[in-house]
Enzyme design. Structure first.
Site, PDB file in Angstrom:
ATOM      1  N   ASN A  21      -1.181   0.166   3.913  1.00 30.86           N
ATOM      2  CA  ASN A  21      -1.763  -1.179   4.004  1.00 30.86           C
ATOM      3  C   ASN A  21      -0.698  -2.159   3.530  1.00 30.86           C
ATOM      4  OD1 ASN A  21      -3.233  -3.525   3.785  1.00 30.86           O
ATOM      5  ND2 ASN A  21      -4.423  -2.853   2.005  1.00 30.86           N
ATOM      6  N   TRP A  22      -0.117  -2.866   4.491  1.00 26.92           N
ATOM      7  CA  TRP A  22       0.992  -3.753   4.127  1.00 26.92           C
ATOM      8  C   TRP A  22       0.507  -5.048   3.480  1.00 26.92           C
ATOM      9  CZ3 TRP A  22       4.700  -3.610   9.023  1.00 26.92           C
ATOM     10  CH2 TRP A  22       5.148  -2.296   9.203  1.00 26.92           C
ATOM     11  N   LYS A  23      -0.794  -5.294   3.512  1.00 28.23           N
ATOM     12  CA  LYS A  23      -1.356  -6.535   2.952  1.00 28.23           C
ATOM     13  C   LYS A  23      -0.623  -7.745   3.557  1.00 28.23           C
ATOM     14  CE  LYS A  23      -2.465  -3.902  -1.133  1.00 28.23           C
ATOM     15  NZ  LYS A  23      -2.942  -3.920  -2.491  1.00 28.23           N
ATOM     16  N   HIS A 108     -11.748  -3.825   2.357  1.00 31.24           N
ATOM     17  CA  HIS A 108     -10.800  -3.620   1.255  1.00 31.24           C
ATOM     18  C   HIS A 108     -11.253  -4.424   0.031  1.00 31.24           C
ATOM     19  CE1 HIS A 108      -7.084  -3.796  -1.078  1.00 31.24           C
ATOM     20  NE2 HIS A 108      -6.753  -2.680  -0.451  1.00 31.24           N
ATOM     21  N   GLU A 110      -9.739  -6.243  -1.960  1.00 27.62           N
ATOM     22  CA  GLU A 110      -9.222  -7.624  -2.020  1.00 27.62           C
ATOM     23  C   GLU A 110     -10.048  -8.552  -1.125  1.00 27.62           C
ATOM     24  OE1 GLU A 110      -5.140  -6.653  -1.195  1.00 27.62           O
ATOM     25  OE2 GLU A 110      -5.003  -5.680  -3.157  1.00 27.62           O
ATOM     26  N   GLU A 180     -11.102   3.676  -3.293  1.00 32.96           N
ATOM     27  CA  GLU A 180     -10.063   2.954  -4.024  1.00 32.96           C
ATOM     28  C   GLU A 180     -10.659   2.320  -5.270  1.00 32.96           C
ATOM     29  OE1 GLU A 180      -6.686   1.806  -1.141  1.00 32.96           O
ATOM     30  OE2 GLU A 180      -8.167   0.223  -1.053  1.00 32.96           O
ATOM     31  N   GLY A 186      -2.700  -1.552  -7.214  1.00 31.25           N
ATOM     32  CA  GLY A 186      -1.579  -2.418  -7.555  1.00 31.25           C
ATOM     33  C   GLY A 186      -1.331  -2.535  -9.048  1.00 31.25           C
ATOM     34  N   SER A 226      -2.454   2.878  -6.403  1.00 32.11           N
ATOM     35  CA  SER A 226      -1.182   3.285  -7.022  1.00 32.11           C
ATOM     36  C   SER A 226      -0.781   4.713  -6.658  1.00 32.11           C
ATOM     37  CB  SER A 226      -1.239   3.088  -8.537  1.00 32.11           C
ATOM     38  OG  SER A 226      -1.490   1.719  -8.833  1.00 32.11           O
ATOM     39  N   GLY A 247      -0.700   1.000  -0.705  1.00 37.65           N
ATOM     40  CA  GLY A 247      -0.232  -0.385  -0.694  1.00 37.65           C
ATOM     41  C   GLY A 247       1.267  -0.442  -0.948  1.00 37.65           C
ATOM     42  N   GLY A 248       1.637  -0.697  -2.191  1.00 37.88           N
ATOM     43  CA  GLY A 248       3.034  -0.922  -2.556  1.00 37.88           C
ATOM     44  C   GLY A 248       4.019   0.121  -2.045  1.00 37.88           C
TER      45      GLY A 248
HETATM   46  C1  PEP Z   1      -4.374  -0.747  -1.465  1.00 38.08           C
HETATM   47  O1  PEP Z   1      -4.225  -1.944  -1.473  1.00 38.08           O
HETATM   48  O2  PEP Z   1      -5.130  -0.239  -0.628  1.00 38.08           O
HETATM   49  C2  PEP Z   1      -3.665   0.034  -2.464  1.00 38.08           C
HETATM   50  C3  PEP Z   1      -4.062   1.246  -2.720  1.00 38.08           C
HETATM   51  O3  PEP Z   1      -2.602  -0.587  -3.122  1.00 38.08           O
HETATM   52  P1  PEP Z   1      -1.562   0.119  -4.136  1.00 38.08           P
HETATM   53  O4  PEP Z   1      -1.137   1.425  -3.493  1.00 38.08           O
HETATM   54  O5  PEP Z   1      -0.418  -0.842  -4.226  1.00 38.08           O
HETATM   55  O6  PEP Z   1      -2.275   0.324  -5.405  1.00 38.08           O
END
Ligand code: PEP
Length: 268
Positions: A21-23, A108, A110, A180, A186, A226, A247-248
């Site tokens: 997920n590049w956000k 998601h 967010e 999640e 994050g 994470s 994500g990251g």
């Molecule tokens: C996400 O946004 O779906 C996510 C899991 O982010 P991160 O891996 O950065 O925690």
């Protein structure tokens, strides 16, 4: 049989999916470059894992183009429930389909936290995605205060039941869930494999109560929060964890590829 589940089915029979997920990261040209690099890495990774990247809307077309002829699948980060109309800023399922998109992330945290997404809107978006033939990745997860207050299971049960309200068993079988925990997204804090597994098993039990054994055992339930190369293997080794939503660590081809390789090892 290795990894044989409590209910007699094998984890290996579920689809292992790792999605990035590049956000709100990567312009069209940056996204193209990332996928070009990922294509090289992906060629050497076991075909037993589905690799998905989910760029922002304006980057979708360049990424679809760059991914052509490769095994990399493309997903969007949201979809509206209406077919068309006066919904400024929104994107329909038909628009995504025509752009060559295969997957879509729905609900998601967010979106839930910052953009007023609710279980009802998640349900509406899920129905629209399914009707258009998109593959939905539905996100669920509890806040820190909900976990600390002992409400994790109640929250997840509400989110799963809300997402699937009015959805047939046939359609439910096409859905990927992503657990999640919001406190792990994050933040660098990951749920321990044991905590994640217990929660995944609970989520699967809710799906089982709704749709029965076959659909529950067949459903891919990703972990997200994470996840990185250093912890992916141990997380995916858990019986009820079938990949990750990342994500990251998905923003660089080498770290994403290494994470995928670790997930494949964990799934064996
Ligand atoms: C996400 O946004 O779906 C996510 C899991 O982010 P991160 O891996 O950065 O925690």
């Amino acid at each position: 049989m290795e990894d044989a589940g409590k209910y007699g089915n094998d984890k290996m029979s579920r689809k292992l999916i790792v999605a990035g997920n590049w956000k709100m990261n990567k312009t069209a040209s940056e996204g193209k470059a990332l996928v070009e690099a990922l294509k090289n890495e992906a060629a050497g990774i076991c075909s037993c894992v589905e690799i998905v990247v989910c760029p922002p809307f304006t980057t979708l077309c360049s990424v679809v183009e760059a991914a052509k002829g490769s095994r990399i699948k493309v997903g969007a980060q949201n979809v509206h429930w209406a077919e068309n109309g006066a919904f400024t800023g929104e994107i329909s399922a038909a628009m995504l389909k025509e752009a060559g998109v295969e997957y879509v992330i729905i609900g998601h945290s967010e979106r839930r936290q910052y953009f007023g997404e609710t279980d009802e809107t998640v349900n509406s978006r899920l129905k629209a995605a399914l009707a258009a033939g998109l593959k939905p990745i539905v996100c669920i997860g509890e806040l820190l205060e909900e976990r600390e207050g002992g409400r994790t299971e109640a929250v997840l049960e509400r989110q799963v039941k809300g997402a699937f309200a009015g959805i047939s068993a046939e359609d439910a079988a096409k859905v990927v869930l992503a657990y999640e925990p919001v406190w792990a997204i994050g933040t660098g804090k990951t749920a321990t494999p044991e905590v994640a597994e217990a929660t995944h098993a609970f989520i699967r039990s809710v799906v089982r109560a709704l749709y029965g054994e076959a659909i529950a055992e067949g459903m891919t339930i990703q972990y997200g929060g994470s996840m990185k190369p250093a912890n992916a293997r141990e997380l995916v080794a858990q019986k009820d964890i079938d990949g990750g939503l990342i994500g990251g660590a998905a923003l660089k081809a080498d770290s994403f590829a290494e994470l995928i390789r670790q997930a494949v090892e964990g799934n064996r």
